[in-house]
Design an enzyme around this catalytic site. Sequence first.
Site, mmCIF file in Angstrom:
data_model
loop_
_atom_site.group_PDB
_atom_site.id
_atom_site.type_symbol
_atom_site.label_atom_id
_atom_site.label_comp_id
_atom_site.label_asym_id
_atom_site.label_seq_id
_atom_site.Cartn_x
_atom_site.Cartn_y
_atom_site.Cartn_z
ATOM 1 N N LYS A 192 -6.984 -7.445 -7.232
ATOM 2 C CA LYS A 192 -7.150 -6.178 -7.952
ATOM 3 C C LYS A 192 -8.507 -5.652 -7.484
ATOM 4 O O LYS A 192 -9.545 -5.991 -8.061
ATOM 5 C CB LYS A 192 -7.121 -6.440 -9.468
ATOM 6 C CG LYS A 192 -7.371 -5.227 -10.324
ATOM 7 C CD LYS A 192 -6.139 -4.368 -10.515
ATOM 8 C CE LYS A 192 -6.481 -3.057 -11.209
ATOM 9 N NZ LYS A 192 -5.309 -2.208 -11.466
ATOM 10 N N GLY A 210 -2.980 -1.649 -6.861
ATOM 11 C CA GLY A 210 -3.836 -0.474 -6.818
ATOM 12 C C GLY A 210 -4.415 -0.147 -8.179
ATOM 13 O O GLY A 210 -4.339 -0.938 -9.125
HETATM 14 MG MG LIG Z 1 -2.368 -2.593 -13.802
#
Ligand SMILES: [Mg+2]
Length: 244
Positions: free
Chosen positions: A38, A116
């Site tokens: 992330k 994303g």
């Molecule tokens: Mg998320």
Amino acid sequence: MKPGIFITGTDTEVGKTVVSAGLALALRDRGIKVGVMKPVATGCFGPDERLVSGDAAFLMEAGQNEYPALTSPQRFRNPLAPNVAAMLEKKEVNIPGILRSYRQLQKHYDFLIVEGIGGLMVPLKKDYYVANLIRDMGLPIVIVSHAGLGAINHTLLTVDAAVIRNMEVRGIIFNRVSVTNYSMAELTNPKVIHDLSGVPILGSLPEVEGLHMEGGQFGRLKEIFQERIQVDKITGSLAAIPRK
Ligand SMILES: [Mg+2]
Ligand SMILES: Nc1ncnc2c1ncn2[C@@H]1O[C@H](COP(=O)(O)OP(=O)(O)O)[C@@H](O)[C@H]1O
């Protein structure tokens, strides 16, 4: 360069984390050493020195990953677009730092799933959007969308933004699609979106009972993901060669 996929969406809260986690569970089930990332997270919590991203924590649980600092290299507290959150916190989004972490993670895993933030046109810093990060990472994308009223417009806008930037769109996944009492829009939209965009539809996920991000609970996400999503079309040839 290890293979991987960038999971983007038509919007925030559309199901990128759930799809990324489902894919990580499915690939682990095939014996693939899968890493998650992330790259930028906002709305993080905890003490300043140890800010935690809920998305990263859930993904790391799904992938049984070990490198939190590489998985989630940029964390901000304010639940805002990254450039705005960073400005309020008197910081900057460090793109070279993200790309370094990404290259490091590739050394530890055979396939990377990168979630994303929001959609393709979310700004990370001046003149640099999520779309730029995808290009710099050199990854193909999967688009997560809802299937209800409005999905045609949202999905085609996202496909368009991707195609004009020469991204490879592996496919679209519809999330939280009703399995009973579905609306006419949910019933007809996937085919309409496929016909208009020419992008493969990889499947639809229903509401998964017992899935709770806060508690790191997946319910039957692994099984449902494998039943309903064409995993091999996301990973390419990799998934065909399981290795334990
Ligand atoms: Mg998320
Ligand atoms: N298929 C699903 N079944 C059950 N809950 C879901 C499903 N998809 C999303 N959710 C829930 O909806 C919220 C938003 O989903 P999330 O994957 O976090 O979206 P995004 O990552 O795009 O912001 C989360 O609380 C998540 O647990």
